[in-house]
Write a protein that holds these residues in place. Sequence first.
Motif, PDB file in Angstrom:
ATOM      1  N   ALA A  19       0.838  -1.116  -0.055  1.00  8.74           N
ATOM      2  CA  ALA A  19      -0.080  -0.088  -0.017  1.00  8.74           C
ATOM      3  C   ALA A  19       0.812   1.180  -0.031  1.00  8.74           C
ATOM      4  CB  ALA A  19      -0.928   0.022   1.341  1.00  8.74           C
ATOM      5  N   TYR A  20       2.043   1.306   0.826  1.00  8.92           N
ATOM      6  CA  TYR A  20       3.081   2.353   0.599  1.00  8.92           C
ATOM      7  C   TYR A  20       3.568   2.478  -0.586  1.00  8.92           C
ATOM      8  CZ  TYR A  20       7.086   4.997   1.865  1.00  8.92           C
ATOM      9  OH  TYR A  20       8.163   6.123   1.681  1.00  8.92           O
ATOM     10  N   THR A  21       3.856   1.427  -1.300  1.00  8.17           N
ATOM     11  CA  THR A  21       4.445   1.707  -2.719  1.00  8.17           C
ATOM     12  C   THR A  21       3.467   2.068  -3.734  1.00  8.17           C
ATOM     13  OG1 THR A  21       6.091  -0.230  -2.118  1.00  8.17           O
ATOM     14  CG2 THR A  21       5.647   0.300  -4.400  1.00  8.17           C
ATOM     15  N   LEU A 325      15.327   4.699  -9.343  1.00  3.65           N
ATOM     16  CA  LEU A 325      14.461   4.889  -8.251  1.00  3.65           C
ATOM     17  C   LEU A 325      13.995   3.708  -7.599  1.00  3.65           C
ATOM     18  CD1 LEU A 325      13.100   6.673  -6.206  1.00  3.65           C
ATOM     19  CD2 LEU A 325      11.421   7.270  -8.001  1.00  3.65           C
ATOM     20  N   THR A 326      14.504   3.431  -6.305  1.00  6.88           N
ATOM     21  CA  THR A 326      13.998   2.334  -5.613  1.00  6.88           C
ATOM     22  C   THR A 326      12.862   2.971  -4.476  1.00  6.88           C
ATOM     23  OG1 THR A 326      15.969   0.774  -6.137  1.00  6.88           O
ATOM     24  CG2 THR A 326      14.546   0.330  -4.210  1.00  6.88           C
ATOM     25  N   ILE A 327      11.748   1.963  -4.690  1.00  6.54           N
ATOM     26  CA  ILE A 327      10.723   2.087  -3.569  1.00  6.54           C
ATOM     27  C   ILE A 327      10.889   1.175  -2.338  1.00  6.54           C
ATOM     28  CG2 ILE A 327       8.361   2.439  -2.888  1.00  6.54           C
ATOM     29  CD1 ILE A 327       8.009   3.370  -5.914  1.00  6.54           C
ATOM     30  N   ALA A 328      11.232   1.210  -1.287  1.00  2.00           N
ATOM     31  CA  ALA A 328      11.701   0.425  -0.276  1.00  2.00           C
ATOM     32  C   ALA A 328      10.987   0.590   0.943  1.00  2.00           C
ATOM     33  CB  ALA A 328      13.173   0.444   0.033  1.00  2.00           C
ATOM     34  N   PRO A 329       9.917  -0.261   1.076  1.00  3.13           N
ATOM     35  CA  PRO A 329       8.990  -0.242   2.263  1.00  3.13           C
ATOM     36  C   PRO A 329       9.746  -0.336   3.347  1.00  3.13           C
ATOM     37  CG  PRO A 329       7.680  -0.844   0.611  1.00  3.13           C
ATOM     38  CD  PRO A 329       8.922  -0.856   0.108  1.00  3.13           C
ATOM     39  N   GLY A 399       1.500  -1.069   8.343  1.00  4.96           N
ATOM     40  CA  GLY A 399       1.584  -2.317   7.637  1.00  4.96           C
ATOM     41  C   GLY A 399       2.746  -3.196   7.949  1.00  4.96           C
ATOM     42  N   GLY A 400       3.947  -2.709   8.545  1.00  3.56           N
ATOM     43  CA  GLY A 400       4.857  -3.611   9.031  1.00  3.56           C
ATOM     44  C   GLY A 400       4.556  -4.446  10.320  1.00  3.56           C
ATOM     45  N   ALA A 401       3.651  -4.203  10.922  1.00  2.00           N
ATOM     46  CA  ALA A 401       3.315  -5.099  12.254  1.00  2.00           C
ATOM     47  C   ALA A 401       3.214  -6.621  11.640  1.00  2.00           C
ATOM     48  CB  ALA A 401       2.007  -4.538  12.639  1.00  2.00           C
ATOM     49  N   LEU A 402       3.548  -7.325  12.602  1.00  2.00           N
ATOM     50  CA  LEU A 402       3.109  -8.780  12.381  1.00  2.00           C
ATOM     51  C   LEU A 402       3.721  -9.248  11.165  1.00  2.00           C
ATOM     52  CD1 LEU A 402      -0.887  -8.901  13.196  1.00  2.00           C
ATOM     53  CD2 LEU A 402       1.149  -9.148  14.961  1.00  2.00           C
ATOM     54  N   GLY A 403       4.944  -8.992  11.102  1.00  2.00           N
ATOM     55  CA  GLY A 403       5.907  -9.667  10.137  1.00  2.00           C
ATOM     56  C   GLY A 403       5.433  -9.024   8.717  1.00  2.00           C
ATOM     57  N   ALA A 404       4.731  -7.744   8.524  1.00  3.34           N
ATOM     58  CA  ALA A 404       4.469  -7.146   7.643  1.00  3.34           C
ATOM     59  C   ALA A 404       3.120  -7.528   6.981  1.00  3.34           C
ATOM     60  CB  ALA A 404       5.658  -7.127   6.389  1.00  3.34           C
ATOM     61  N   PHE A 405       2.548  -8.443   7.715  1.00  2.00           N
ATOM     62  CA  PHE A 405       1.060  -8.982   7.404  1.00  2.00           C
ATOM     63  C   PHE A 405      -0.048  -7.932   8.102  1.00  2.00           C
ATOM     64  CE2 PHE A 405       3.220 -12.770   5.876  1.00  2.00           C
ATOM     65  CZ  PHE A 405       2.558 -13.174   4.838  1.00  2.00           C
ATOM     66  N   GLY A 406       0.534  -7.072   9.162  1.00  2.00           N
ATOM     67  CA  GLY A 406      -0.305  -6.348   9.869  1.00  2.00           C
ATOM     68  C   GLY A 406      -1.311  -5.435   9.109  1.00  2.00           C
ATOM     69  N   GLY A 407      -0.893  -4.984   8.052  1.00  2.00           N
ATOM     70  CA  GLY A 407      -1.583  -4.083   6.958  1.00  2.00           C
ATOM     71  C   GLY A 407      -2.961  -4.793   6.525  1.00  2.00           C
ATOM     72  N   PHE A 408      -2.882  -6.266   6.550  1.00  2.00           N
ATOM     73  CA  PHE A 408      -4.088  -6.800   5.943  1.00  2.00           C
ATOM     74  C   PHE A 408      -5.255  -6.803   6.930  1.00  2.00           C
ATOM     75  CE2 PHE A 408      -1.170  -9.272   3.306  1.00  2.00           C
ATOM     76  CZ  PHE A 408      -1.115  -8.726   2.273  1.00  2.00           C
ATOM     77  N   TYR A 418      -0.676   4.218   2.307  1.00  2.00           N
ATOM     78  CA  TYR A 418      -0.821   4.866   1.105  1.00  2.00           C
ATOM     79  C   TYR A 418      -0.561   6.002   1.301  1.00  2.00           C
ATOM     80  CZ  TYR A 418      -2.977   6.169  -3.232  1.00  2.00           C
ATOM     81  OH  TYR A 418      -3.373   6.857  -4.252  1.00  2.00           O
ATOM     82  N   HIS A 419      -1.199   6.858   2.158  1.00  2.00           N
ATOM     83  CA  HIS A 419      -0.870   8.289   2.309  1.00  2.00           C
ATOM     84  C   HIS A 419       0.225   8.931   2.602  1.00  2.00           C
ATOM     85  CE1 HIS A 419      -5.453   8.409   1.424  1.00  2.00           C
ATOM     86  NE2 HIS A 419      -4.951   9.713   0.928  1.00  2.00           N
ATOM     87  N   LEU A 420       1.027   8.049   3.234  1.00  2.00           N
ATOM     88  CA  LEU A 420       2.193   8.336   3.928  1.00  2.00           C
ATOM     89  C   LEU A 420       3.118   8.186   2.574  1.00  2.00           C
ATOM     90  CD1 LEU A 420       4.290   8.902   6.239  1.00  2.00           C
ATOM     91  CD2 LEU A 420       4.494   6.596   6.367  1.00  2.00           C
ATOM     92  N   GLY A 421       2.839   7.122   1.706  1.00  2.00           N
ATOM     93  CA  GLY A 421       3.558   7.009   0.588  1.00  2.00           C
ATOM     94  C   GLY A 421       3.690   8.322  -0.513  1.00  2.00           C
ATOM     95  N   ARG A 422       2.420   8.832  -0.422  1.00  2.00           N
ATOM     96  CA  ARG A 422       2.265  10.102  -1.283  1.00  2.00           C
ATOM     97  C   ARG A 422       3.183  11.314  -0.683  1.00  2.00           C
ATOM     98  NH1 ARG A 422      -1.934  10.414  -4.742  1.00  2.00           N
ATOM     99  NH2 ARG A 422      -2.084  12.693  -4.237  1.00  2.00           N
TER     100      ARG A 422
END
Length: 563
Positions: A19-21, A325-329, A399-408, A418-422
């Motif tokens: 979502a961040y990417t 340009l690398t997008i790296a969450p 979304g990094g919580a719970l081994g990066a599954f937390g966002g779900f 998503y908005h932090l990415g923007r």
Amino acid sequence: MPNPYRLAINMAGAVSAGAYTAGVLDFLIEALDCWESAKAAGEPVPRHSVSIEILSGASAGAMCSALGAVSLFDPPNPCPGLGNPWRNPTRMYRSWVNEIDIGDLIATDDLVDNTISSLLNSNTLDRIADTTLTAPTPLTERPYVSPTLNLLMTLTNLRGVPYSVDFADLGSFEEHSNYFADQMQFRLATGTVTAAPPLDCVVDLTNSSDPGWTVLRNTAKASGAVPAMLRPRILQRTAAAYENRQWTVSADPDTCSTGACEETTTIPPAWQLPPAPPPVTFDNVYVDGGITNNNPFECARRYLAAISGAQHNERDPLKAAASVLTIAPFPGNDTFNLSWDASAHATLFGSLPMLLDVLLGQSRFLGESLSLLRSSSASRYVVAPSDPSAASGKPALQGGALGAFGGFFSKGFRDHDYHLGRYNCQRFLQHWFVLPCENPLIAEGLPLAQRSQLLDAFRVVDASSDPPRQGLPTQAWMPLIPLCGRLSQALPLPPPQAMKQNDLDMVLDGVFNRLTEVLKIILRPHLPLSALTTGVVAKAVVKSMRSSNVAAIEANLRDSRCL
């Protein structure tokens, strides 16, 4: 028309932080759209040009790269900048915020035939791919998108491809080893184009029935197939795809002395011993591309360099003409743990949990130059999560919580990321994605009559964010993608979203219910018990798991500002 600044966009693995990417990509596209509109309207803006040549990605980054590549041909968003994404959701927002959710992932409708493909229900990924990786309607051709736009996604091939790695004793002995790091390279075309090496597939953007769309969807799902968690995918490959693959190898020492220390060559697989032709086509099983290459930076870098016929992209800011340009969450913040307990990790259950981290961490080093990562180079840039409001030690992404599954677990978490990415992308374009005004490509876009006006209006003015000047005698650092119109207005920092305890309890009910059903299927062939008794055993095991893990889950969510 000025020569374009060539750009590759690379997306690292992310899981739910895709979502961040998505937010970074959406803002980047909107910024380019607004800049092109300003140039077309004759507004006083820098007039150099940018050309996106390739998108590359691994795992969730591969899914984002596929969606992002198709998004480049969607009609412009009529509500750019400060518009409300809920009113006109982009392809990226629909996929990564609206449509992916824990409720679908823990549904049990995929277990009807008593077989288990993965711990999570992967059917929802099929539905999302079928509805979002589709032909753009109407199709929009943008001036900043290369007419030969490529897309590359990494894969982990469980079957492997055999190569000869040693030829000794005048041929009396030859060692073979399987190579598991794989990839698929696409070209997105507006019409019929014949694929030729190194391309694996062409997708006709004007034809929704083109078979390339099915290959694209299946490849994106395969690259994101987290082992055990999401279903492995079968892709049909051709022998020719491997026989014509280009490899970058060390050059002859005499050649290296002239500056060309690498060369590209074709290395065919050793299909059988003794040699025999393989089938023309065959099926491979694929899982997460991040296992063998979680950050395909080098793939994108070499593609860019090949366009100009160079061994590497120019690193000097005064001469740079291309960059990755690398997008790296999750850019990584690993440190050497002085209190690490070696004896605790020298057991079966102490070492196994470390293996996935080891594989992912090691795959991030593939192709990277540590010396360049440590220095400032105008050929590579990174956008990574940053939240100035987060307390020290707290993660920027939810979304990094719970081994990066937390966002779900919550749409609110995905919307925040998503908005932090923007938000991060806007500041990156304003302060970091810049070159000196003396760079020829930038200078071409600064007409003499408007030069002073444009320098005053667009130069980087925040000294605290100004890149290291490296002693360059530059008059000004100028943005490679100027922010125009409403996009120049500062975006608000999205506040973190909190999940209610009742909602978390309902999610955990569903999670442990699915685990119970999965365990029943696992136990049934191995226990000489009735279905009823097997169910009782499965429920007892899962109940024990829940009681011993819920506290840790809640603590992890609180630490990630999610609860």
